[in-house]
Motif scaffolding. Structure first.
Motif, short mmCIF file in Angstrom:
data_model
loop_
_atom_site.label_atom_id
_atom_site.label_comp_id
_atom_site.label_asym_id
_atom_site.label_seq_id
_atom_site.Cartn_x
_atom_site.Cartn_y
_atom_site.Cartn_z
N VAL A 134 69.52 2.23 -30.91
CA VAL A 134 68.19 1.84 -30.34
C VAL A 134 68.67 2.37 -28.48
CG1 VAL A 134 66.02 2.04 -29.88
CG2 VAL A 134 67.12 1.04 -31.85
N LEU A 135 68.51 3.48 -27.91
CA LEU A 135 68.27 3.61 -26.80
C LEU A 135 66.62 3.86 -25.93
CD1 LEU A 135 71.04 6.51 -25.80
CD2 LEU A 135 71.29 3.68 -25.78
N GLY A 136 66.31 2.55 -24.61
CA GLY A 136 65.65 3.16 -23.86
C GLY A 136 65.12 2.39 -23.23
N LYS A 137 63.44 2.52 -22.91
CA LYS A 137 63.19 1.59 -21.28
C LYS A 137 62.92 0.14 -21.61
CE LYS A 137 60.19 3.71 -19.13
NZ LYS A 137 59.45 4.10 -17.52
N GLU A 138 63.23 -0.70 -21.09
CA GLU A 138 62.95 -2.24 -21.11
C GLU A 138 62.02 -2.49 -19.18
OE1 GLU A 138 64.60 -5.93 -22.88
OE2 GLU A 138 64.40 -6.73 -20.98
N THR A 139 60.35 -2.89 -19.55
CA THR A 139 59.98 -2.64 -18.46
C THR A 139 58.94 -4.37 -19.16
OG1 THR A 139 58.96 -0.79 -18.27
CG2 THR A 139 57.98 -2.85 -17.05
N ASN A 140 59.97 -5.76 -17.72
CA ASN A 140 59.94 -6.71 -18.31
C ASN A 140 58.45 -6.72 -16.45
OD1 ASN A 140 61.52 -8.29 -19.30
ND2 ASN A 140 62.81 -7.23 -18.01
N VAL A 141 57.04 -7.51 -16.89
CA VAL A 141 56.29 -7.97 -16.05
C VAL A 141 56.15 -8.95 -15.62
CG1 VAL A 141 53.96 -7.43 -14.94
CG2 VAL A 141 54.52 -5.18 -16.44
N ILE A 142 56.76 -8.93 -14.32
CA ILE A 142 56.96 -11.17 -13.38
C ILE A 142 55.77 -10.98 -13.00
CG2 ILE A 142 58.53 -13.05 -13.38
CD1 ILE A 142 60.90 -10.66 -14.83
N ASN A 143 55.06 -12.28 -13.09
CA ASN A 143 54.46 -12.28 -11.64
C ASN A 143 53.72 -10.95 -11.56
OD1 ASN A 143 54.84 -15.12 -12.35
ND2 ASN A 143 56.13 -15.16 -10.82
N GLY A 144 53.22 -10.14 -12.17
CA GLY A 144 52.98 -8.95 -11.64
C GLY A 144 53.78 -8.00 -11.45
N VAL A 145 55.08 -8.24 -11.42
CA VAL A 145 55.80 -6.99 -10.52
C VAL A 145 56.75 -6.34 -11.90
CG1 VAL A 145 57.65 -6.54 -9.25
CG2 VAL A 145 55.99 -8.71 -7.64
N PRO A 146 56.11 -5.10 -11.86
CA PRO A 146 57.75 -4.17 -12.76
C PRO A 146 58.47 -4.62 -12.64
CG PRO A 146 56.06 -2.88 -11.45
CD PRO A 146 55.88 -4.14 -11.18
N TYR A 147 59.59 -4.73 -13.21
CA TYR A 147 61.27 -4.60 -13.38
C TYR A 147 61.13 -3.69 -15.12
CZ TYR A 147 61.08 -8.10 -10.09
OH TYR A 147 60.38 -8.81 -8.78
N THR A 148 62.10 -2.76 -14.33
CA THR A 148 62.28 -1.56 -15.76
C THR A 148 63.81 -2.13 -15.04
OG1 THR A 148 60.52 -0.23 -14.87
CG2 THR A 148 61.93 1.03 -16.28
N ALA A 149 64.56 -1.84 -16.87
CA ALA A 149 65.89 -0.88 -16.92
C ALA A 149 66.43 -1.22 -18.43
CB ALA A 149 66.65 -2.84 -16.92
N GLN A 150 67.09 0.41 -18.36
CA GLN A 150 68.08 1.00 -19.00
C GLN A 150 67.95 0.26 -20.26
OE1 GLN A 150 66.47 4.46 -19.37
NE2 GLN A 150 65.45 3.67 -17.81
N CYS A 151 68.41 -0.09 -21.69
CA CYS A 151 68.32 -0.47 -22.26
C CYS A 151 69.21 0.15 -23.78
CB CYS A 151 67.71 -1.26 -23.14
SG CYS A 151 66.28 -2.45 -21.96
N MET A 152 69.71 -0.38 -24.05
CA MET A 152 70.27 0.15 -25.95
C MET A 152 70.91 -1.09 -26.16
SD MET A 152 74.68 2.00 -26.40
CE MET A 152 75.35 -0.25 -26.01
N PHE A 153 70.33 -0.92 -27.68
CA PHE A 153 70.66 -2.13 -28.26
C PHE A 153 70.90 -1.77 -29.87
CE2 PHE A 153 65.98 -3.42 -26.70
CZ PHE A 153 66.42 -4.43 -26.14
N VAL A 154 72.23 -2.25 -30.36
CA VAL A 154 72.40 -2.27 -31.24
C VAL A 154 72.02 -2.95 -32.85
CG1 VAL A 154 74.49 -1.85 -33.32
CG2 VAL A 154 74.87 -1.33 -30.46
#
Length: 110
Positions: free
Chosen positions: A85-105
């Motif tokens: 699975v390839l995709g984009k993970e977004t973490n919103v921490i204290n209202g600020v978004p942090y986005t990362a490209q992710c790969m899961f097996v």
């Protein structure tokens, strides 16, 4: 169970963990052989973390946080025994978004 449902439940477990500060539900999705890699743009090489890492400690560091995931590609492998699975993970921490490209097996449990 379809992989999309597993992904939804996994990220739901994270969001519950941010509230409860317990990683038990998140860890239920991990095998004993779990290996993750974490990095940010200033890191030369990603740092690995394993099944036994201090997940509760990570959750306790987060005041207001929420994770979401958008799959870009899902590919079955090994006769359906695992999914890449390839995709984009977004973490919103204290209202600020942090986005990362992710790969899961993801592998089917035996």
């Amino acid at each position: 169970m379809k992989i999309e449902k597993v992904l939804d439940e996994y990220f739901e477990a994270w969001n519950k963990g941010f509230i409860s500060k317990s990683g038990d539900e998140i860890r239920d999705f991990m095998s004993k052989q779990f290996v993750g890699y974490w990095a940010h743009s200033g890191v030369v090489q990603p740092d690995p973390y394993y099944y036994g890492y201090d997940l509760n400690g990570v959750l306790k560091q987060m005041d207001q946080a929420e994770k979401s995931f958008e799959a870009v590609s899902i590919t079955e492998r090994k006769n359906g025994e695992e999914c890449l699975v390839l995709g984009k993970e977004t973490n919103v921490i204290n209202g600020v978004p942090y986005t990362a490209q992710c790969m899961f097996v993801w592998r089917k449990r035996k």
